[in-house]
Design a protein around this motif. Structure first.
Motif, PDB file in Angstrom:
ATOM      1  N   ASP A 133       0.827  -1.206   0.000  1.00 48.51           N
ATOM      2  CA  ASP A 133       0.000   0.000   0.000  1.00 48.51           C
ATOM      3  C   ASP A 133       0.863   1.259   0.000  1.00 48.51           C
ATOM      4  O   ASP A 133       1.722   1.454   0.871  1.00 48.51           O
TER       5      ASP A 133
ATOM      6  N   SER B 254      -6.633   4.841  -1.536  1.00 50.08           N
ATOM      7  CA  SER B 254      -6.684   3.381  -1.485  1.00 50.08           C
ATOM      8  C   SER B 254      -7.906   2.705  -2.108  1.00 50.08           C
ATOM      9  O   SER B 254      -7.762   1.891  -3.028  1.00 50.08           O
ATOM     10  N   TYR B 255      -9.104   2.954  -1.611  1.00 53.93           N
ATOM     11  CA  TYR B 255     -10.268   2.230  -2.141  1.00 53.93           C
ATOM     12  C   TYR B 255     -10.397   2.417  -3.659  1.00 53.93           C
ATOM     13  O   TYR B 255     -10.553   1.425  -4.396  1.00 53.93           O
TER      14      TYR B 255
ATOM     15  N   SER C 237     -14.269   7.227  -1.955  1.00 51.08           N
ATOM     16  CA  SER C 237     -13.967   7.344  -0.527  1.00 51.08           C
ATOM     17  C   SER C 237     -13.407   6.012  -0.035  1.00 51.08           C
ATOM     18  O   SER C 237     -13.445   5.009  -0.749  1.00 51.08           O
ATOM     19  N   ASN C 238     -12.889   6.023   1.189  1.00 52.50           N
ATOM     20  CA  ASN C 238     -12.409   4.791   1.825  1.00 52.50           C
ATOM     21  C   ASN C 238     -13.447   4.200   2.772  1.00 52.50           C
ATOM     22  O   ASN C 238     -13.140   3.321   3.580  1.00 52.50           O
TER      23      ASN C 238
ATOM     24  N   LYS D 100     -16.535   2.021   4.281  1.00 54.72           N
ATOM     25  CA  LYS D 100     -16.890   0.606   4.133  1.00 54.72           C
ATOM     26  C   LYS D 100     -18.253   0.488   3.452  1.00 54.72           C
ATOM     27  O   LYS D 100     -19.288   0.286   4.098  1.00 54.72           O
TER      28      LYS D 100
ATOM     29  N   TRP E 230      -5.515  -4.559   5.870  1.00 53.06           N
ATOM     30  CA  TRP E 230      -6.490  -3.473   6.037  1.00 53.06           C
ATOM     31  C   TRP E 230      -7.905  -4.034   6.070  1.00 53.06           C
ATOM     32  O   TRP E 230      -8.269  -4.895   5.261  1.00 53.06           O
TER      33      TRP E 230
ATOM     34  N   VAL F  29     -10.823  -2.905   5.204  1.00 55.36           N
ATOM     35  CA  VAL F  29     -11.852  -2.453   4.254  1.00 55.36           C
ATOM     36  C   VAL F  29     -12.014  -3.430   3.083  1.00 55.36           C
ATOM     37  O   VAL F  29     -12.976  -3.352   2.323  1.00 55.36           O
TER      38      VAL F  29
ATOM     39  N   ILE G 148     -14.363  -3.839  -0.444  1.00 54.72           N
ATOM     40  CA  ILE G 148     -13.759  -3.589  -1.758  1.00 54.72           C
ATOM     41  C   ILE G 148     -14.003  -4.778  -2.688  1.00 54.72           C
ATOM     42  O   ILE G 148     -14.360  -4.616  -3.861  1.00 54.72           O
TER      43      ILE G 148
ATOM     44  N   ASP H  92       0.038  -3.465   4.151  1.00 53.91           N
ATOM     45  CA  ASP H  92      -0.457  -2.119   4.436  1.00 53.91           C
ATOM     46  C   ASP H  92       0.541  -1.194   5.124  1.00 53.91           C
ATOM     47  O   ASP H  92       0.413   0.022   5.047  1.00 53.91           O
TER      48      ASP H  92
ATOM     49  N   ASP I 212      -1.388   0.494  -4.760  1.00 47.25           N
ATOM     50  CA  ASP I 212      -2.686   1.118  -5.029  1.00 47.25           C
ATOM     51  C   ASP I 212      -2.578   2.573  -5.467  1.00 47.25           C
ATOM     52  O   ASP I 212      -3.432   3.090  -6.168  1.00 47.25           O
TER      53      ASP I 212
END
Length: 359
Positions: free
Chosen positions: A31, A108-109, A126-127, A129, A157, A159, A163, A232, A281
Motif C-alpha cells: 500500500d 486506497s479504495y 472514498s475509503n 466501508k 487493512w 476495508v 472492496i 499495508d 494502489d
C-alpha cells in the motif's frame, strides 16, 4: 473457405492455450509504496531528514550505498536479484516508463477498485466501508470451472471485504484481526498471535507479518488457485512521517515475498506453474516538498505507480527502460489472461498488458 478459416482460428487458439503454463496466480500489493524507492532505493533527502528519520546512522548502514543500483538492491534484494533477472518491472519514470492510476483520486479504495475491477470508477471516491458495486476479477475467476472456492484474499487493512464485496462474490476474504475459521495447530496458534499482537496501527490494520503467515499457511494447507495478499504498513508509516519504518517495512515484505517464491518453487502444485504480480494502489508526494507522507488528487506524483511480474509465461525482460505508458486498470484483465480467461463484467474493462504474457 469460411469453415477452413474457422478451423484454423480454433487450432491457433488451442495451440495458444496449450502453450500457456500458468495455472495459479498470486497478487501482492504494498500500500502506497513509491516508485522512487522501488527503482532508486532509499531517498537521499528522506534518509538524512531530521523530521522523518530518527536513526540516520542505522538506516544509512542498512540501506545506503553510493549508486542507485546498489541502494535498490539493499532495500529490495528479491526484486532486483530475482524479479529483475527472471521477470519484468514497470514504472521507472527516470527512463520514461510510466505506470499511472487511471482513477482521479489517488488513494486506497479507488486504487484497489481499479486494480481488481479494471474500471477507474469515479463513483468509488472514498475509503468508507461500502459494498463495491463493480464485479472484480477474483469474483469472476471464482465462478470459472475448476476455480470454485479456490480464490482467496488475505489483507492487513479491514476495508477489503467491502472492496472485494465478499458477501456477493463468495471469495473468502480474511482482513485485519478477523479470526481464521479453520482448525489446525498452526491456524490456532496464528489466531492466538492475532489476539495478543500489539495493535500499533489500530484495530483496522493487522501487522503485515501476521497477514503473510496466515496467507502462507492457507496456501500450504488448501492450495488455492488464486491468492491475493494485501500489505499495508508502508502506507501507514509514511502517513506517520516515519521514513525509517517505511523502509524497514518494505524490506521485510521483500523478504517475505522471497520466502513465498522459494516455497512455491519446491511445491509440485505450484512449481513452474505460478505467476506472481506485485503492485501498489497509489503513489505519494515528492520528498523535496515534504509531501511524501501524503497522497490524493491534490498531491502531485500520487497517481504514479509501478508493477512487477514473474512467472512461466512472462519473458525475462527485467527493468523496462523503454518509453511507454501503462495504467492500473489493465491489471484485472492481465490476471485473468494469465489463467486463459477474458475478464468481462457489466462495464467495459481495460485490456491486459500483453507484454507480460509474451514468452
Amino acid at each position: 473457405m469460411k469453415q477452413v478459416l474457422i478451423s484454423l482460428l480454433l487450432i491457433i487458439a488451442l495451440h495458444t492455450t496449450a502453450q500457456q503454463k500458468t495455472e495459479n496466480v498470486i497478487v501482492i500489493t504494498l500500500d502506497g509504496f513509491r516508485w522512487q524507492e522501488v527503482f532508486g532505493g532509499a531517498d537521499s533527502i528522506l534518509i538524512n531528514h531530521d523530521k522523518f528519520t530518527e536513526d540516520k546512522k542505522g538506516l544509512q548502514e542498512k540501506f545506503w550505498a553510493a549508486t542507485t543500483d546498489e541502494r535498490r538492491k539493499k532495500l529490495l534484494p528479491f526484486f532486483w536479484n530475482t524479479i529483475a533477472q527472471q521477470g519484468q518491472l514497470y514504472g521507472n519514470r527516470w527512463h520514461n516508463n510510466f505506470v499511472n492510476n487511471a482513477n482521479p483520486y489517488w488513494f486506497s479504495y479507488p486504487g484497489y477498485n481499479e486494480i481488481f475491477t479494471g474500471i477507474p470508477d469515479t463513483a468509488v471516491n472514498s475509503n468508507d466501508k461500502r459494498w463495491n458495486k463493480n464485479e472484480n476479477v477474483l469474483e469472476f475467476i471464482n465462478k470459472q470451472k475448476g476455480f470454485e472456492n479456490k480464490v482467496v484474499a488475505f489483507t492487513s487493512w479491514d476495508v477489503f471485504p467491502w472492496i472485494l464485496h465478499e458477501e456477493r462474490s463468495k471469495v473468502y476474504v480474511n482482513s485485519a484481526f478477523e479470526r481464521i475459521g479453520f482448525q489446525s495447530p498452526t491456524f490456532n496458534l496464528l489466531n492466538e498471535m492475532q489476539m495478543t499482537a500489539p495493535r500499533f496501527l489500530g484495530d483496522g490494520v493487522r501487522p503485515d507479518l501476521l497477514t503473510f503467515y496466515i496467507a502462507k499457511e492457507y496456501l500450504k494447507t488448501y492450495k488455492p488457485r488464486v491468492l491475493y495478499i494485501g500489505f499495508d504498513e508502508t502506507d501507514d508509516f509514511a502517513h506517520g512521517g516515519k521514513y525509517d519504518m517505511y523502509l524497514h517495512s518494505a524490506y521485510m515484505v521483500d523478504q517475505l515475498i522471497a520466502d513465498l517464491w522459494g516455497w512455491l518453487q519446491i511445491d509440485p502444485h505450484y512449481k513452474n506453474k505460478t505467476t506472481i504480480l506485485i503492485t501498489t494502489d497509489h503513489g505519494r508526494g515528492d520528498a523535496k516538498k515534504e509531501q511524501w507522507t501524503s497522497h490524493g488528487a491534490k498531491i502531485p506524483d500520487a497517481g504514479q505507480i509501478w508493477m512487477a511480474v514473474m512467472g512461466p509465461d512472462t519473458e525475462a525482460k527485467g527493468e523496462l527502460k523503454t518509453k511507454g505508458q501503462l495504467y492500473q486498470k489493465q491489471i484485472a484483465s492481465t490476471i485473468a489472461s494469465f489463467l486463459g480467461f477474458t475478464f468481462k463484467s457489466a462495464k467495459t474493462v481495460a485490456e491486459p498488458v500483453s507484454d507480460m504474457l509474451s514468452k
